[in-house]
Write an enzyme that holds these catalytic residues in place. Structure first.
Site, mmCIF file in Angstrom:
data_model
loop_
_atom_site.group_PDB
_atom_site.id
_atom_site.type_symbol
_atom_site.label_atom_id
_atom_site.label_comp_id
_atom_site.label_asym_id
_atom_site.label_seq_id
_atom_site.Cartn_x
_atom_site.Cartn_y
_atom_site.Cartn_z
ATOM 1 C CG ASP A 123 -2.507 9.110 -12.972
ATOM 2 O OD1 ASP A 123 -3.089 8.623 -11.985
ATOM 3 O OD2 ASP A 123 -3.101 9.745 -13.874
ATOM 4 C CD GLU A 179 -4.345 4.342 -1.910
ATOM 5 O OE1 GLU A 179 -4.673 4.674 -0.776
ATOM 6 O OE2 GLU A 179 -5.101 4.493 -2.898
ATOM 7 C CG ASP A 184 -2.028 1.007 1.135
ATOM 8 O OD1 ASP A 184 -1.702 2.205 1.058
ATOM 9 O OD2 ASP A 184 -3.198 0.610 1.137
#
Length: 264
Positions: free
Chosen positions: A188, A214, A171
């Site tokens: 991005d 994410e 994460d």
């Protein structure tokens, strides 16, 4: 595409055909020149397809058909010319065994090759659509649906073979804050950069996917808890020490990892 080989065979065949048409007229040699040139091109195509013939049924069928086409141009022509030739003129030529077998064999092989190419094109479209369905376009990794399908298959294989398998979850830390400060374009690029490192570390054996905004996951066959922890620590260290293009110098992006393993 082997342009040089095809060009040499085509020009050689045409030159031989013209020689036996204008300079030393001979119908039999014109037949041989034309068929040998076509046969050479067919075998050249077969040679180009040989390295990929095991990639799937379409490639294998095309390889076999190219070989058959080459054999047809060489062997059938020689057998008919030896058995029923030589052909001195066009009298009765269009009713000869050569002409009959040529029409039948060329028509059949051409139809089979056309159908095979049509099938190959259709399969390529289906493969592309399936790839789009199971791939996350930003990261290039499997999306959640693709990861779960591929992961379940891998888990079943490992279970049946009694191989250990490990799961690594990752994460990106403070990703929302990064988006707010630097913009979604920077976010991005962070996702794409992290996914590239994760995919490189997983290699061909592991199954990597982006399962959330994410959030990422990697399934590692033949790996126990210690191996999964080493994998996670390696990716964590490399990523936190690197720099993402587009972010200000000194901006560090880190990720948190969790590992789990199944040994039985």
């Amino acid at each position: 595409v082997p342009y040089v080989g095809i060009g040499a065979l085509a020009c050689g065949g045409l030159a031989s055909f013209c020689w036996f048409l204008f300079i030393a007229p001979d119908l039999t040699w014109r037949i041989l020149a034309m068929n040998f040139a076509f046969g050479g091109i067919s075998l050249l195509v077969a040679a180009e397809l040989r390295p990929v013939r095991n990639n799937g049924p379409t490639e294998k069928i095309l390889f076999v058909l190219s070989l058959l086409s080459g054999v047809n141009f060489f062997v059938r022509t020689l057998i008919v010319v030896i058995a029923h030739g030589p052909f001195t003129s066009y009298d009765g030529f269009y009713g000869s065994s050569y002409w009959t077998t040529a029409l039948l064999s060329h028509a059949l092989l051409s139809l089979l090759i056309a159908l095979c190419l049509f099938s190959a094109a259709a399969l390529d479209v289906l493969k592309a659509l399936k790839t789009e369905t199971f791939t996350d376009p930003l990261s290039g990794l499997l999306n959640r649906r693709g990861f779960e399908e591929r992961g379940m298959l891998l888990l079943r294989h490992c279970a049946s073979a009694r191989f250990p398998v490990a799961l690594v979850l990752a994460d990106l830390d403070h990703f929302k804050a990064l988006n707010d400060v630097h913009g979604h374009g920077a976010g991005d690029r962070v996702i794409a950069d992290f996914a590239a490192k994760l995919r490189s570390a997983a290699g061909a054996r592991g199954v990597a996917g982006r399962i959330g905004g994410e959030e990422f996951a990697v399934l590692l066959p033949l790996s126990d808890l210690a191996a999964a922890r080493l994998f996670a620590e390696a990716v964590r260290t490399v990523y936190s020490a690197g720099h993402v293009d587009g972010l200000p110098q000194g901006t560090k992006v880190t990720a948190s990892f969790g590992v789990a393993a199944r040994s039985g």
